[in-house]
Design an enzyme around this catalytic site. Structure first.
Site, PDB file in Angstrom:
ATOM      1  N   ASN A  37     -29.233  -9.970 -13.177  1.00 37.30           N
ATOM      2  CA  ASN A  37     -28.732  -9.332 -11.957  1.00 37.30           C
ATOM      3  C   ASN A  37     -27.445  -9.985 -11.437  1.00 37.30           C
ATOM      4  O   ASN A  37     -27.421 -11.190 -11.174  1.00 37.30           O
ATOM      5  CB  ASN A  37     -29.835  -9.405 -10.887  1.00 37.30           C
ATOM      6  CG  ASN A  37     -29.680  -8.350  -9.816  1.00 37.30           C
ATOM      7  OD1 ASN A  37     -28.758  -7.529  -9.863  1.00 37.30           O
ATOM      8  ND2 ASN A  37     -30.587  -8.365  -8.847  1.00 37.30           N
ATOM      9  N   ARG A 147     -47.516  -8.428  -1.631  1.00 37.82           N
ATOM     10  CA  ARG A 147     -46.596  -9.444  -1.113  1.00 37.82           C
ATOM     11  C   ARG A 147     -46.100  -8.991   0.255  1.00 37.82           C
ATOM     12  O   ARG A 147     -45.673  -7.848   0.410  1.00 37.82           O
ATOM     13  CB  ARG A 147     -45.417  -9.589  -2.074  1.00 37.82           C
ATOM     14  CG  ARG A 147     -44.458 -10.684  -1.677  1.00 37.82           C
ATOM     15  CD  ARG A 147     -43.266 -10.758  -2.624  1.00 37.82           C
ATOM     16  NE  ARG A 147     -42.135 -10.030  -2.089  1.00 37.82           N
ATOM     17  CZ  ARG A 147     -40.879 -10.177  -2.515  1.00 37.82           C
ATOM     18  NH1 ARG A 147     -40.604 -10.991  -3.512  1.00 37.82           N
ATOM     19  NH2 ARG A 147     -39.900  -9.496  -1.972  1.00 37.82           N
ATOM     20  N   TYR A 159     -34.774 -12.498   3.744  1.00 39.46           N
ATOM     21  CA  TYR A 159     -35.061 -12.119   2.367  1.00 39.46           C
ATOM     22  C   TYR A 159     -36.202 -11.101   2.335  1.00 39.46           C
ATOM     23  O   TYR A 159     -37.181 -11.224   3.057  1.00 39.46           O
ATOM     24  CB  TYR A 159     -35.462 -13.355   1.535  1.00 39.46           C
ATOM     25  CG  TYR A 159     -36.061 -12.919   0.241  1.00 39.46           C
ATOM     26  CD1 TYR A 159     -35.242 -12.441  -0.773  1.00 39.46           C
ATOM     27  CD2 TYR A 159     -37.431 -12.844   0.086  1.00 39.46           C
ATOM     28  CE1 TYR A 159     -35.781 -11.921  -1.938  1.00 39.46           C
ATOM     29  CE2 TYR A 159     -37.986 -12.335  -1.077  1.00 39.46           C
ATOM     30  CZ  TYR A 159     -37.156 -11.876  -2.078  1.00 39.46           C
ATOM     31  OH  TYR A 159     -37.696 -11.349  -3.206  1.00 39.46           O
ATOM     32  N   ASP A 211     -43.002 -14.730  -0.591  1.00 37.90           N
ATOM     33  CA  ASP A 211     -41.878 -15.335  -1.316  1.00 37.90           C
ATOM     34  C   ASP A 211     -40.950 -16.028  -0.317  1.00 37.90           C
ATOM     35  O   ASP A 211     -40.383 -15.383   0.570  1.00 37.90           O
ATOM     36  CB  ASP A 211     -41.118 -14.225  -2.062  1.00 37.90           C
ATOM     37  CG  ASP A 211     -40.105 -14.773  -3.058  1.00 37.90           C
ATOM     38  OD1 ASP A 211     -39.821 -15.985  -3.023  1.00 37.90           O
ATOM     39  OD2 ASP A 211     -39.597 -13.978  -3.868  1.00 37.90           O
ATOM     40  N   HIS A 213     -38.337 -17.692  -1.320  1.00 39.06           N
ATOM     41  CA  HIS A 213     -37.025 -17.515  -1.947  1.00 39.06           C
ATOM     42  C   HIS A 213     -36.116 -18.737  -1.774  1.00 39.06           C
ATOM     43  O   HIS A 213     -34.965 -18.614  -1.370  1.00 39.06           O
ATOM     44  CB  HIS A 213     -36.351 -16.225  -1.444  1.00 39.06           C
ATOM     45  CG  HIS A 213     -35.698 -15.437  -2.550  1.00 39.06           C
ATOM     46  ND1 HIS A 213     -34.378 -15.568  -2.850  1.00 39.06           N
ATOM     47  CD2 HIS A 213     -36.200 -14.555  -3.435  1.00 39.06           C
ATOM     48  CE1 HIS A 213     -34.084 -14.767  -3.872  1.00 39.06           C
ATOM     49  NE2 HIS A 213     -35.174 -14.153  -4.259  1.00 39.06           N
ATOM     50  N   GLU A 237     -44.491 -18.428  -3.003  1.00 39.24           N
ATOM     51  CA  GLU A 237     -43.533 -18.439  -4.123  1.00 39.24           C
ATOM     52  C   GLU A 237     -42.241 -19.169  -3.781  1.00 39.24           C
ATOM     53  O   GLU A 237     -41.727 -19.028  -2.661  1.00 39.24           O
ATOM     54  CB  GLU A 237     -43.252 -16.984  -4.492  1.00 39.24           C
ATOM     55  CG  GLU A 237     -42.243 -16.819  -5.606  1.00 39.24           C
ATOM     56  CD  GLU A 237     -41.916 -15.353  -5.841  1.00 39.24           C
ATOM     57  OE1 GLU A 237     -42.718 -14.466  -5.461  1.00 39.24           O
ATOM     58  OE2 GLU A 237     -40.838 -15.087  -6.396  1.00 39.24           O
ATOM     59  N   GLU A 263     -39.050 -17.746 -11.499  1.00 37.95           N
ATOM     60  CA  GLU A 263     -38.343 -16.508 -11.846  1.00 37.95           C
ATOM     61  C   GLU A 263     -36.911 -16.765 -12.316  1.00 37.95           C
ATOM     62  O   GLU A 263     -36.343 -15.933 -13.004  1.00 37.95           O
ATOM     63  CB  GLU A 263     -38.375 -15.511 -10.684  1.00 37.95           C
ATOM     64  CG  GLU A 263     -37.582 -15.950  -9.470  1.00 37.95           C
ATOM     65  CD  GLU A 263     -37.592 -14.915  -8.347  1.00 37.95           C
ATOM     66  OE1 GLU A 263     -38.664 -14.347  -8.083  1.00 37.95           O
ATOM     67  OE2 GLU A 263     -36.534 -14.686  -7.765  1.00 37.95           O
ATOM     68  N   ARG A 284     -43.712 -18.128 -13.199  1.00 38.15           N
ATOM     69  CA  ARG A 284     -43.136 -16.783 -13.012  1.00 38.15           C
ATOM     70  C   ARG A 284     -42.015 -16.420 -13.987  1.00 38.15           C
ATOM     71  O   ARG A 284     -41.274 -15.470 -13.783  1.00 38.15           O
ATOM     72  CB  ARG A 284     -42.643 -16.660 -11.566  1.00 38.15           C
ATOM     73  CG  ARG A 284     -43.806 -16.404 -10.667  1.00 38.15           C
ATOM     74  CD  ARG A 284     -43.489 -16.119  -9.262  1.00 38.15           C
ATOM     75  NE  ARG A 284     -42.426 -15.205  -8.950  1.00 38.15           N
ATOM     76  CZ  ARG A 284     -42.460 -13.880  -9.134  1.00 38.15           C
ATOM     77  NH1 ARG A 284     -43.543 -13.330  -9.663  1.00 38.15           N
ATOM     78  NH2 ARG A 284     -41.440 -13.143  -8.765  1.00 38.15           N
ATOM     79  N   GLU A 340     -45.942  -9.022 -11.289  1.00 36.04           N
ATOM     80  CA  GLU A 340     -45.221  -8.342 -10.201  1.00 36.04           C
ATOM     81  C   GLU A 340     -44.818  -6.933 -10.647  1.00 36.04           C
ATOM     82  O   GLU A 340     -44.368  -6.729 -11.765  1.00 36.04           O
ATOM     83  CB  GLU A 340     -43.956  -9.142  -9.849  1.00 36.04           C
ATOM     84  CG  GLU A 340     -43.156  -8.543  -8.692  1.00 36.04           C
ATOM     85  CD  GLU A 340     -41.930  -9.391  -8.346  1.00 36.04           C
ATOM     86  OE1 GLU A 340     -41.522 -10.225  -9.186  1.00 36.04           O
ATOM     87  OE2 GLU A 340     -41.389  -9.215  -7.249  1.00 36.04           O
ATOM     88  N   TRP A 403     -30.021 -18.873  -1.365  1.00 39.90           N
ATOM     89  CA  TRP A 403     -30.486 -17.505  -1.083  1.00 39.90           C
ATOM     90  C   TRP A 403     -31.823 -17.279  -1.752  1.00 39.90           C
ATOM     91  O   TRP A 403     -32.101 -17.795  -2.803  1.00 39.90           O
ATOM     92  CB  TRP A 403     -29.475 -16.450  -1.570  1.00 39.90           C
ATOM     93  CG  TRP A 403     -30.022 -15.080  -1.266  1.00 39.90           C
ATOM     94  CD1 TRP A 403     -30.114 -14.497  -0.034  1.00 39.90           C
ATOM     95  CD2 TRP A 403     -30.602 -14.166  -2.204  1.00 39.90           C
ATOM     96  NE1 TRP A 403     -30.722 -13.277  -0.148  1.00 39.90           N
ATOM     97  CE2 TRP A 403     -31.027 -13.044  -1.455  1.00 39.90           C
ATOM     98  CE3 TRP A 403     -30.802 -14.194  -3.585  1.00 39.90           C
ATOM     99  CZ2 TRP A 403     -31.645 -11.944  -2.043  1.00 39.90           C
ATOM    100  CZ3 TRP A 403     -31.416 -13.105  -4.177  1.00 39.90           C
ATOM    101  CH2 TRP A 403     -31.833 -11.989  -3.421  1.00 39.90           C
TER     102      TRP A 403
HETATM  103  C1  GCO Z   1     -39.023 -11.493  -6.624  1.00 36.30           C
HETATM  104  C2  GCO Z   1     -37.622 -11.926  -6.572  1.00 36.30           C
HETATM  105  C3  GCO Z   1     -36.567 -10.889  -6.604  1.00 36.30           C
HETATM  106  C4  GCO Z   1     -35.218 -11.552  -6.810  1.00 36.30           C
HETATM  107  C5  GCO Z   1     -34.367 -10.710  -7.673  1.00 36.30           C
HETATM  108  C6  GCO Z   1     -33.057 -11.363  -8.003  1.00 36.30           C
HETATM  109  O1  GCO Z   1     -39.864 -12.316  -6.325  1.00 36.30           O
HETATM  110  O2  GCO Z   1     -39.259 -10.361  -7.010  1.00 36.30           O
HETATM  111  O3  GCO Z   1     -37.435 -13.000  -5.730  1.00 36.30           O
HETATM  112  O4  GCO Z   1     -36.598 -10.000  -5.552  1.00 36.30           O
HETATM  113  O5  GCO Z   1     -34.591 -11.828  -5.624  1.00 36.30           O
HETATM  114  O6  GCO Z   1     -35.047 -10.375  -8.828  1.00 36.30           O
HETATM  115  O7  GCO Z   1     -32.395 -10.634  -8.973  1.00 36.30           O
HETATM  116 MG    MG Z   2     -39.194 -14.199  -6.000  1.00 35.83          MG
END
Ligand code: GCO
Ligand code: MG
Length: 403
Positions: A37, A147, A159, A211, A213, A237, A263, A284, A340, A403
């Site tokens: 992304n 979530r 977020y 999350d 984040h 998360e 992730e 993840r 997810e 972020w």
């Molecule tokens: C999640 C993620 C996503 C990310 C995104 C970035 O837990 O699904 O945090 O929302 O922000 O995939 O490209």
């Molecule tokens: Mg995430």
């Protein structure tokens, strides 16, 4: 059997996807996802300019050898661009192997360990009443795990919020990255109230996830985990960035709220210490960013030694091809936790005809040979690439934040 063509298709059916199609001299072909992304064209170039020419003439059945060739042979190991490109090749080769064997990929991995894969969705609201409404909407669709993200009083955005009622959450914006303000103090005071409201209204039947984040420091994350204990989350998360894996020791010392991380990881080395020291409960990493099915299987087996379970990233910024590949892995993995499932823009579902399905909170990859996801190239061509970026976060005084 030999690979004759390897073509990269970049399209934007609702959002950007990087798809690899590998064709063979026997007419069998495979599809892989390499979407990263906000950096899609870097992967497309890595594939087109550096990998595709090396694939031509190779035997597509030698998945392991090709994986090692691309990983060790590049000299420059790991990194999100390299690993997303290797992942795309790997998924496409498993697709081909399944088609040759006339079996769905989960059968090649060892067969199904369960009837279906439990998935979680994203409920989001600008305030608590809207978040509760969103929860109800998904619960009524049969989701067993949800979530919860919510707007925070005093903060213009946060977020995980959808841009409008009934819209799916989409962080990337066309053009320049969006800048968002962040206040840890306001966030930490508010989040327990959100989960208290959900548990009070709906009880404890549905699994709840959240999350962070990457927004907190380890000690702040410890405080949040502790304050959420009465609401018994399925997981918390990415409470803090995980470059320094040892940071999680501090969080672990303070809370029994289960943790999910990974992730943004792209190899087993990124999660080695987290898993070995049992600093997390769910890993993840995904098939699209962590080396495809070949490498994810290695991560899954390693995690199983420490009772860490798979909880793969599955946002709409990984293509429906990625979802298919992930579901084969999930259906097989003895140590699956959850997958997810954020859903996809309608156009993406049309561009990628797929065998996977959702039913009452569980997904299944389908039983067609291979991964079970195709690409309609003519339709994809109608949705050309559109530059888009993920947002950035700043503290209220302007300091650049995670972020
Ligand atoms: C999640 C993620 C996503 C990310 C995104 C970035 O837990 O699904 O945090 O929302 O922000 O995939 O490209
Ligand atoms: Mg995430």
């Amino acid at each position: 059997m030999k690979i004759t063509h390897a073509d990269v298709i970049v399209s934007c059916p609702g959002r950007n996807y990087v798809t690899l199609k590998i064709r063979t001299d026997e007419g069998v072909y495979g599809i892989g996802d390499g979407t990263l992304n906000g950096r899609e064209l870097a992967v497309a170039s890595y594939l087109k300019d550096h990998i595709c020419p090396l694939l031509i003439g190779r035997d597509p059945q030698k998945i392991e050898d090709i994986w090692q060739y691309l990983y060790k042979g590049a000299y420059w190991r790991r990194g999100p661009v390299t690993m997303a490109a290797i992942s795309a090749v790997d998924i496409a080769l498993w697709d081909i192997k399944g088609k040759i064997a006339n079996l769905p990929v989960y059968q090649l991995l060892g067969g199904a360990s369960r009837e279906g894969v439990m998935v979680y969705c994203h409920a989001t609201g600008s305030d608590i009443p809207a978040a509760l409404e969103s929860f109800e909407h998904y619960r009524d669709q049969g989701f067993k795990a949800i979530r919860m993200q919510c707007g925070i009083p005093g903060m213009s955005t946060s977020y995980g919020l959808a841009k409008g009622n009934n819209k799916a959450y989409e962080p990337a914006t066309k053009g320049k990255p969006e800048e968002q303000a962040w206040s840890t103090e306001k966030y930490l005071d508010f989040v327990p109230k959100l989960f208290e409201a959900v548990r009070e209204k709906y009880g404890f039947e549905t699994h709840l996830l959240h999350d962070v984040h990457h927004r907190l420091t380890p000690i702040e994350a410890a405080r949040l985990g502790k304050s959420l204990e009465p609401y018994r989350l399925f997981w918390l998360e990415d409470p803090t960035p995980a470059e320094n894996q040892a940071d999680f020791r501090l969080i672990r010392q303070h809370t029994v709220t289960p943790l999910a991380v990974g992730e943004v990881f792209n190899s087993i080395w990124d999660c080695k210490q987290l898993i070995e020291e049992q600093l997390i409960d769910y890993i993840r990493a995904t098939v699209t960013h962590a080396g495809g099915i070949t490498h994810m299987r290695r991560i899954a087996d390693f995690a199983a030694l420490y009772q860490v379970r798979l909880g793969s990233h599955g946002p709409s910024d990984l293509s429906p091809v990625s979802m298919g590949a992930a579901l084969h892995l999930d259906l097989w993995a003895p140590n699956l936790g959850i997958q997810e499932y954020m859903g996809y823009p309608e156009a993406a579902l049309e561009v990628f005809p797929h065998a996977w399905s959702f039913n009452q909170g569980y997904m299944h990859p389908g039983d067609v040979p291979g991964i079970g996801v195709d690409i309609d190239e003519k339709l994809a061509a109608k949705y050309p690439y559109e530059p888009a970026y993920l947002p950035i976060a700043r503290l209220e005084d302007g300091t650049l934040w995670n972020w």
